[in-house]
Design an enzyme around this catalytic site. Sequence first.
Site, PDB file in Angstrom:
ATOM      1  N   ASP A  15       0.838  -1.199   0.000  1.00 56.37           N
ATOM      2  CA  ASP A  15       0.000   0.000   0.000  1.00 56.37           C
ATOM      3  C   ASP A  15       0.869   1.244   0.000  1.00 56.37           C
ATOM      4  OD1 ASP A  15      -2.607   1.419   2.124  1.00 56.37           O
ATOM      5  OD2 ASP A  15      -2.360   1.413  -0.066  1.00 56.37           O
ATOM      6  N   GLU A  65     -11.113   4.438  -1.838  1.00 49.29           N
ATOM      7  CA  GLU A  65     -11.645   4.777  -0.505  1.00 49.29           C
ATOM      8  C   GLU A  65     -12.517   6.041  -0.541  1.00 49.29           C
ATOM      9  OE1 GLU A  65      -8.504   3.929  -1.160  1.00 49.29           O
ATOM     10  OE2 GLU A  65      -7.065   5.417  -0.534  1.00 49.29           O
TER      11      GLU A  65
END
Length: 214
Positions: free
Chosen positions: A141, A199
């Site tokens: 990530d 997100e």
Amino acid sequence: TQTTRPQRMLAAVQKNATRGDPRSVVKAIDQFCRQKEWAMNVGDEKGCILDSVVTEVNPETVLELGTYCGYSTVRIASLLPPQAKLITLEFNPGNAAIARQVIAWAGLEDKVELVEGASGDFIPKMKEMFGIKTFDLVFLDHWKDRYLPDTKLMEECGLLRKGSILLADNVICPGTPDYLEYIRNSPRYKSQFFKSHLEYTKVEDGLEKSIFLG
Ligand SMILES: Cc1cc(-c2n[nH]c(CCNC(=O)c3cc(-c4ccc(F)cc4)cc(O)c3O)n2)ccn1
Ligand SMILES: [Mg+2]
């Protein structure tokens, strides 16, 4: 003087979450990012996929590349068995300082080793620094152009064993095309794509789960 977004996020955690309650920390960050300011946490939609993979793998050793403010660190660490260890790398010292406090608020500092620095510098040092032989789970990530070189580096350093799982965020947005090409065409991995969204948005994104075949 002006606060940073991570500082405002930490303030929201300290105001709205209960000390020692990881779920309330996750909820407080998601609420902050939905209602106040977008931030690059993995978020709740992809976070549920992350949770299911962590639960399925039940890892003793986890490497997270890209801590940011510790949101996914808290999600993962809260699901680990008692003696398990999560090592997380964050490049930005300011973000690392916030992440340490978020992880502490969740009461998970005993399961987490946060290291400040670049993945390329620390991956070769994992064995000597932490006595880690191999990682059961790696959550990628971090900088999207580092997913491929760091995966090759982990292979070369012998940090992956038959059955190690790589879970990569943002393979659609911002995107990691060279990583996807490599991992999906390599005979040494079996990959699966989990379609989701960036997100806190409706933008398409997803997670790529890959099993290292040895
Ligand atoms: C080299 C090295 C690097 C690290 C390292 N530490 N911290 C990070 C964070 C990296 N993460 C991201 O950049 C990221 C970006 C977006 C995004 C942004 C803007 C948009 F418009 C749309 C999407 C969304 C996400 O979900 C992300 O994860 N890397 C640690 C160690 N070594
Ligand atoms: Mg991400």
